[in-house]
Design an enzyme around this catalytic site. Structure first.
Site, mmCIF file in Angstrom:
data_model
loop_
_atom_site.group_PDB
_atom_site.id
_atom_site.type_symbol
_atom_site.label_atom_id
_atom_site.label_comp_id
_atom_site.label_asym_id
_atom_site.label_seq_id
_atom_site.Cartn_x
_atom_site.Cartn_y
_atom_site.Cartn_z
ATOM 1 N N GLY A 130 0.797 -1.220 0.000
ATOM 2 C CA GLY A 130 0.000 0.000 0.000
ATOM 3 C C GLY A 130 0.826 1.265 0.000
ATOM 4 O O GLY A 130 0.306 2.351 -0.185
ATOM 5 N N GLN A 131 2.144 1.116 0.207
ATOM 6 C CA GLN A 131 2.995 2.300 0.356
ATOM 7 C C GLN A 131 3.470 2.871 -0.974
ATOM 8 O O GLN A 131 4.042 3.943 -1.019
ATOM 9 C CB GLN A 131 4.186 1.962 1.255
ATOM 10 N N ALA A 161 10.955 -3.395 7.988
ATOM 11 C CA ALA A 161 12.161 -2.683 8.396
ATOM 12 C C ALA A 161 12.535 -1.543 7.448
ATOM 13 O O ALA A 161 13.712 -1.222 7.300
ATOM 14 C CB ALA A 161 13.348 -3.644 8.583
ATOM 15 N N SER A 162 11.552 -0.944 6.793
ATOM 16 C CA SER A 162 11.774 0.194 5.897
ATOM 17 C C SER A 162 12.865 -0.090 4.880
ATOM 18 O O SER A 162 13.641 0.773 4.511
ATOM 19 C CB SER A 162 12.154 1.450 6.710
ATOM 20 N N ALA A 200 19.210 6.890 -2.421
ATOM 21 C CA ALA A 200 17.996 6.798 -1.596
ATOM 22 C C ALA A 200 18.224 5.985 -0.331
ATOM 23 O O ALA A 200 19.044 5.065 -0.298
ATOM 24 C CB ALA A 200 16.871 6.179 -2.406
ATOM 25 N N LYS A 201 17.502 6.319 0.724
ATOM 26 C CA LYS A 201 17.508 5.542 1.965
ATOM 27 C C LYS A 201 16.089 5.038 2.255
ATOM 28 O O LYS A 201 15.655 4.065 1.656
ATOM 29 C CB LYS A 201 18.063 6.386 3.116
ATOM 30 N N VAL A 227 11.906 5.979 4.284
ATOM 31 C CA VAL A 227 11.040 6.914 5.000
ATOM 32 C C VAL A 227 9.865 6.210 5.691
ATOM 33 O O VAL A 227 9.211 6.783 6.543
ATOM 34 C CB VAL A 227 10.513 8.022 4.058
ATOM 35 N N GLY A 228 9.626 4.946 5.385
ATOM 36 C CA GLY A 228 8.395 4.270 5.814
ATOM 37 C C GLY A 228 8.093 4.350 7.293
ATOM 38 O O GLY A 228 7.150 5.030 7.714
ATOM 39 N N GLU A 229 8.877 3.644 8.113
ATOM 40 C CA GLU A 229 8.610 3.638 9.548
ATOM 41 C C GLU A 229 8.953 4.969 10.224
ATOM 42 O O GLU A 229 8.217 5.422 11.101
ATOM 43 C CB GLU A 229 9.393 2.515 10.223
#
Lengths: 338, 471
Positions: free
Chosen positions: A46-47, A86-87, A284-285, A287-289
């Site tokens: 969903g992200q 874990a993003s 890029a790294k 941002v999720g969690e």
């Protein structure tokens, strides 16, 4: 009376598993017309991960994201992946896809070097072409190169790769080591109103500035930040599973387990820090969690700023805030000499 | 009240007789009338995946997601939109008691019910344990029940209603056992041991850098505080749902809304005792994860029911099951002690945390590890010591949830930072800048940090918010 307050909180958060291997594999196949198919074992939760991953593959191949089709979430057809946890998807699956795409691109370069009469090291993939660096006019459409690779040279451009962040195990005695490949950072500031007669807290706005390395898709980063602030808001003010004395949940339903709705959402002013991490795909790294991590502390610090009470147990429900305000008043009255 | 919520709703058909609008709506849901999106001419024009530009760079584009149109039009097929021919529906009977020994299970009445095609209890599962680090969690409790959401038996029937009625017809006799319902209580030597042995502590972690005692000795002031965060639920819109389907060669296909299909396949192979190559896991579009859908939950049970019945089986958690039988966020109790210099530099920090792990390990080890490592905050602290323990209690299992312990420790370290700033009369922005990680800073585990942007994030946030220092 409503009292306004502001509070700030910063955080750091790692990308991927703690020391433990969490690899991703990827396969990239360039079709006869220069479009491409990516196989990945991650799952869209969903992200918008598949959108981000198609942008990474497109960037590596010099084509557009809509030229990429991603096949995901099938153990029979897709390579192994540690999954949407874990993003790690952008950073780790993204690195695997970038490497696999680069391998497929190398095959295209081999073919194009014959067509253009230059060494492969002089070529780049850009704007749907394989072109000579510095001389973009000397180029071949990627569709022509791909077709030639398939039908003339007999070298279908297929790349496969896997990636796992390098870590160093933690010493069991001291915990010293290198547990993660990289970290992200963020600061959030909350502005709130506290009603000092009811204890009710209204979050008016949250400014959220996040470092996620290169934002592969800034729109999706903003979406994650807004979603994170929403979860952080529930963590700060409303959500708590209650148990009876026999360990059974008292509020296992959405009527009695209170969580924010869109009507509770504050204005979110999101900001993406200019950043580039050389270990991530195109810098890029993640941002999720992290987007949820500092919200609660920013809000409770704002409560202190507004009414001078320190909330040390979440959630900061109206009852808890009011009780703290009353206790503070009682304390202040006691201190007045008789 | 707890008894009420653990029991299922009154039979849908009974309710329909009185039939106010609300119950009719709910009966629709229970009768599984499909929600059908309005007809749409396909393919859509302009093309389904909109052009976002022929020119690269592709990175940095605010590109539309490939799935956005399907979502927007209600055309995305989630797992609940998938129905296989002849598919049965499974229900799992939940214990409803938190600590007990199952003395007897009588499934005969359920098995005799028309429409019931298979019944399963824990003793029939080849390897009745799973878990990402410790395999301490049974798929169906046998014989010990360790929390109220533990499954004790499962049924597959031709409709969800019949399956629901059948699990009610299963009789279970329990011998009550003592229980422990508080993490701090569970640390005590005389507490009930959830998994036997001599302690409820099943994972601990130490992260140590420098010498905290020396740091405290040099401190101008020392601040101490206890912080608590509760267990919370992921509450995804889509509850756990999976379908198990065997083919004639004995190969198993599982459709699951799960975020880690590679691990799920390994866990299924282990619990069912069949080779990995005989299992296919198809991860459907997940309707909300937030960490809660990172491991198997009921899939091997569905597979065994499907094997017994010879038909595909779908299992779908109710909202109550989503709360009581999935995992939750760990409740944290954190003691923070921080020594600072006169100008607000953090020179020593000692943290002790106790995590309520609930009945089984799940992702507790990872959560504890991350929490301990991150407990210093994004600050350079030369002397730090974090000790963490995670304990079993007879409560809902705590597992992975967005942030893995980071939101809990951040609440503690940033609350205390605010307290320190106010006490020392330093601006909260200024005190953070004085202590923040910089490029090349060394973390709590001795890692040299790169691409450190915490100061930039602070500066950007301050500017965007319009934060002005107060005199």
């Amino acid at each position: 009376m409503k009292r306004r307050g502001r509070g700030i909180a910063s955080m750091w958060y790692p990308v991927g598993f703690t020391v433990a291997a969490n690899p991703s594999g990827a396969v990239v196949k360039v079709n006869e017309d220069g479009t491409a198919v990516v196989l990945t074992g991650t799952v869209e939760t969903g992200q918008g991960a598949l959108g981000v991953l198609s942008q990474i593959a497109a960037e590596a191949l010099g084509i557009a994201p809509n030229d990429i089709h991603i096949v995901s979430g099938d153990t029979d057809t897709c390579p192994m992946d540690t999954g949407a946890i874990a993003s790690r998807t952008t950073y780790i699956t993204g690195n695997a896809i970038a490497a696999a795409a680069a391998e497929a691109r190398d095959t295209l370069f081999e073919v194009a070097s014959q067509m253009l009469g230059v060494k492969t090291s002089q070529l780049e993939a850009k704007d749907h072409k394989i072109q000579v660096k510095g001389f973009p006019a000397r180029s071949a459409p990627i569709a022509d190169v791909a077709l030639r690779a398939h039908l003339v040279n007999g070298t279908p451009p297929i790349g496969s790769a896997s990636w796992n962040p390098p870590t160093v195990p933690l010493d069991p005695e001291t915990g010293q080591g290198k547990p993660f490949g990289t970290y992200v950072y963020a600061t959030q500031i909350a502005e709130i109103d506290v009603d000092d007669e009811t204890g009710e807290v209204e979050v008016l706005r949250v400014t959220a500035s996040h470092d996620c390395g290169t934002a592969i898709n800034p729109m999706l980063v903003e979406g994650q930040i807004e979603g994170g602030v929403f979860m952080g808001l529930g963590f700060a003010l409303q959500e708590e599973i209650l148990f009876d004395k026999q360990g059974r949940q008292l509020n296992p339903n959405l009527t009695n387990y209170i969580m924010p709705t869109t009507l509770d959402m504050p204005v979110v002013e999101s900001d993406i820090v200019d950043s580039y991490d050389e270990t991530g795909p195109f810098g890029a790294k993640a941002v999720g969690e992290p987007s949820l991590v500092p919200t609660a502390a920013a809000i409770t610090n704002a409560i202190y700023d507004a009414v001078g009470v320190r909330i040390t147990a979440l959630p900061a429900t109206a009852e808890r805030v009011l009780a703290a305000i009353k206790a503070k008043r009682a304390m202040e009255q006691k201190q007045i000499p008789a | 009240m707890a008894d009420d919520v653990m029991e299922r709703d009154v039979s849908v058909l009974e309710k329909e007789r009185v039939a106010p609008v609300e119950t009719l709506r709910r009966s629709d849901e229970a009768l599984r009338l499909p929600a059908v999106a309005p007809p749409t001419a396909l393919p859509l024009e302009p093309p389904l995946v909109p052009q976002v530009g022929e020119q690269t760079r592709a990175v940095g584009l605010r590109a539309q997601r490939p799935d956005s149109r399907n979502h927007g039009l209600g055309l995305t097929r989630y797992i609940d939109d998938i129905a296989l021919p002849g598919m049965l529906f499974a229900k799992i009977k939940r214990a409803g008691v938190a600590s007990a020994r199952i003395v007897r299970i009588d499934t005969s009445k359920a098995e005799a019910m028309p429409g019931v095609k298979a019944v399963l209890v824990g003793s029939e599962i080849p390897v009745n344990s799973f878990g990402p680090s410790l395999q301490d969690q049974p798929l169906l409790a046998a014989p010990i029940v360790r929390h109220a959401g533990d499954g004790v038996a499962a049924v597959a029937a031709v409709t969800e209603q019949i399956a629901e009625a059948a699990i009610d017809a299963i009789e279970v006799e329990y011998e009550p056992l003592p229980g422990v319902y508080d993490a701090i209580e569970a640390l005590k030597p005389d507490s009930h041991k959830v998994h036997g042995g001599d302690t409820n502590v099943y994972a601990s972690k130490i992260i140590k850098r420098g010498d905290v005692e020396k740091g405290f000795a040099q401190a101008y002031r020392i601040y101490e505080g206890r912080y608590y965060t509760p267990g919370i639920e992921h509450a995804p819109m889509e509850p756990f749902t999976s379908i198990a389907d065997w083919d004639a060669n004995g190969r198993l296909t599982v459709y699951a809304s799960i975020g880690r299909i590679t691990l799920a396949r390994c866990d299924m192979s282990r619990t069912l005792g069949i080779p990995i190559s005989r299992i296919r896991v198809i991860g459907t579009v997940v309707g909300g994860n937030f960490g809660g859908k990172n491991e198997i939950r009921h899939e091997p049970v569905l597979a065994l029911l499907a094997k017994k019945a010879g038909r595909p089986v779908k299992g779908r958690f109710t909202r109550v099951e989503e709360f009581v039988a999935s995992t939750i966020r760990h409740a944290f109790t954190m003691d923070y002690k921080t020594g600072v210099t006169k100008d607000g530099r953090l020179i020593a920090r000692q943290v002790r945390m106790v995590l309520d792990g609930g009945a089984y390990c799940s992702f507790s080890e990872t959560t504890l590890g991350k929490a301990c490592i991150l407990s210093t905050g994004p600050y350079e602290i030369p002397n730090s010591l974090a000790e963490g323990y995670v304990v079993y209690t007879n409560k809902t299992t705590a597992g992975s949830m967005r942030g893995f312990g980071a939101p809990q420790v951040c609440f503690a370290y940033e609350s205390q930072m605010d307290e320190i700033a106010r006490d020392l009369g330093i601006d909260p922005i200024e005190i953070r800048v004085r202590n923040m990680f910089r490029e090349g800073s060394i973390s709590s585990t001795g890692q040299v940090l790169h691409s450190v942007k915490v100061k930039e994030s602070l500066e950007n946030a301050v500017k965007k918010f319009g934060w002005e220092a107060r005199s």
